[in-house]
Design an enzyme around this catalytic site. Structure first.
Site, mmCIF file in Angstrom:
data_model
loop_
_atom_site.group_PDB
_atom_site.id
_atom_site.type_symbol
_atom_site.label_atom_id
_atom_site.label_comp_id
_atom_site.label_asym_id
_atom_site.label_seq_id
_atom_site.Cartn_x
_atom_site.Cartn_y
_atom_site.Cartn_z
ATOM 1 N N GLN A 112 0.808 -1.217 0.000
ATOM 2 C CA GLN A 112 0.000 0.000 0.000
ATOM 3 C C GLN A 112 0.842 1.268 0.000
ATOM 4 O O GLN A 112 0.310 2.363 -0.216
ATOM 5 C CB GLN A 112 -0.938 0.008 1.212
ATOM 6 C CG GLN A 112 -0.220 0.191 2.534
ATOM 7 C CD GLN A 112 -1.125 0.004 3.727
ATOM 8 O OE1 GLN A 112 -1.532 -1.112 4.048
ATOM 9 N NE2 GLN A 112 -1.440 1.103 4.413
ATOM 10 N N CYS A 118 -5.182 0.522 3.981
ATOM 11 C CA CYS A 118 -5.149 -0.909 4.280
ATOM 12 C C CYS A 118 -6.538 -1.526 4.147
ATOM 13 O O CYS A 118 -6.683 -2.685 3.749
ATOM 14 C CB CYS A 118 -4.615 -1.129 5.687
ATOM 15 S SG CYS A 118 -5.547 -0.248 6.968
ATOM 16 N N ASN A 276 -0.868 -9.424 4.751
ATOM 17 C CA ASN A 276 -0.732 -7.987 4.993
ATOM 18 C C ASN A 276 -0.536 -7.265 3.664
ATOM 19 O O ASN A 276 -0.439 -7.898 2.603
ATOM 20 C CB ASN A 276 0.448 -7.738 5.939
ATOM 21 C CG ASN A 276 0.349 -6.412 6.673
ATOM 22 O OD1 ASN A 276 -0.515 -5.584 6.381
ATOM 23 N ND2 ASN A 276 1.223 -6.205 7.632
#
Length: 312
Positions: A112, A118, A276
């Site tokens: 990101q 996120c 993630n």
């Protein structure tokens, strides 16, 4: 230590505007290196370890402001009560372990950057998963469309958002474009309506996992990748490098990630497998294993508090 910092700068392509800034960043780097070294020495028997990574010249406050961005739901917004994955057949038991990567339902780890979106990456990863399960095709979908075009109540692009609102936008918009048609820029942009209308994946809605219930979250993750909010604010999280994370964290949810599986280590430690959006040079190639089945109802770092998933 100065040589180590220069080598680190070369590795990550980092440069500073002047000598003053370099000295400031060097001092932060030294503090972080000492923290990592002290932790690994003092906790040699702990189930996870820390390493120097691309965040090593950031204070923890800077790290949180750049890399997180999950907003807690408005208290006036009720969570959806429907939970189809709770309706199990008689005698049906979730498998002992699940890894949606091995079933081709997870795209490569993305990054990101310094945009606090996120929430968009979490929602998109869950959407990519259900799309693969429904169509047989794994398609990388567009986070940037959510950043630019999602104007639902809590969605503020790089300033943060909520996965449920992202799912609502995708449903209302009739779907989401591919990453190729609406590529990620890492900044707040103007909605590209032409690209927005080139929908490649759609959903009929979304459902919330019953809060504070690891068994319910397990039922959901056994069926598909699930968006979850966690507290990722600590230094241990900033420099996590491997192992099953069971470090200190709160339940002040500030980061959106995606649970893409679960399992158990050889010594019996149960964990969640979490994707993630900080690139592959963080954690275990971009993933973290977080301890599962802990005493707290909200799960480690609040992972069970606000979990949800799209439905086809």
């Amino acid at each position: 230590m100065s040589e180590m910092h220069n080598n680190w700068m070369d590795r990550y392509g980092r440069s500073y505007k002047d000598a003053i800034e370099k000295e400031q960043r060097f001092n932060i780097f030294v503090n972080n290196v000492n923290f990592i070294s002290s932790f690994n020495t003092a906790h040699a028997n702990r189930s996870y370890y820390l390493s120097i990574n691309k965040f090593a010249d950031l204070t923890n406050e800077e790290f949180r402001s750049y890399r997180n961005g999950f907003k807690r739901r408005n208290s006036s917004q009720p969570r959806l009560n429907e939970f189809q994955h709770g309706k199990m057949e008689i005698g049906e038991v979730p498998p002992s372990s699940v890894d949606w990567r091995k079933k081709g339902a997870v795209t490569p780890v993305k990054d990101q950057g310094d945009c606090g979106c996120c929430w968009a990456f979490s929602a998109v990863a869950a959407l990519e998963g259900i799309t693969k399960l429904q169509t047989g095709k794994l398609i990388s979908l567009s986070e940037q469309e959510l950043v630019d075009c999602d104007n639902t109540e809590n969605s503020q692009g790089c300033e943060g958002g909520v996965m449920d609102d992202a799912f609502q936008f995708i449903q209302d918009n009739g779907g989401l474009a591919t990453e190729a048609n609406y590529p990620y820029q890492g900044i707040d942009g103007t909605c590209n309506t032409a690209a927005q209308n080139s929908n490649a994946a759609k959903i009929s809605g979304y459902e919330d996992v019953p809060a504070n219930n690891e068994a319910a979250l397990l039922q959901a993750v056994a069926k598909q990748p699930v968006s979850v909010g966690i507290d990722a604010s600590g230094q241990d999280f900033q420099f996590y490098s491997g192992g099953v994370f069971n470090g200190d964290c709160d339940t002040n949810l500030d980061h959106g990630v995606t649970a893409v599986g679960y399992g158990e280590t050889d010594d019996g430690t149960k964990y969640w497998l979490v994707k993630n959006s900080w690139g592959t040079d963080w954690g275990e190639d971009g993933y973290i294993r977080m301890q599962r089945d802990i005493d707290a109802l909200e799960g480690l770092c609040g992972i069970t508090m606000e979990a949800s998933y799209p439905i086809a």
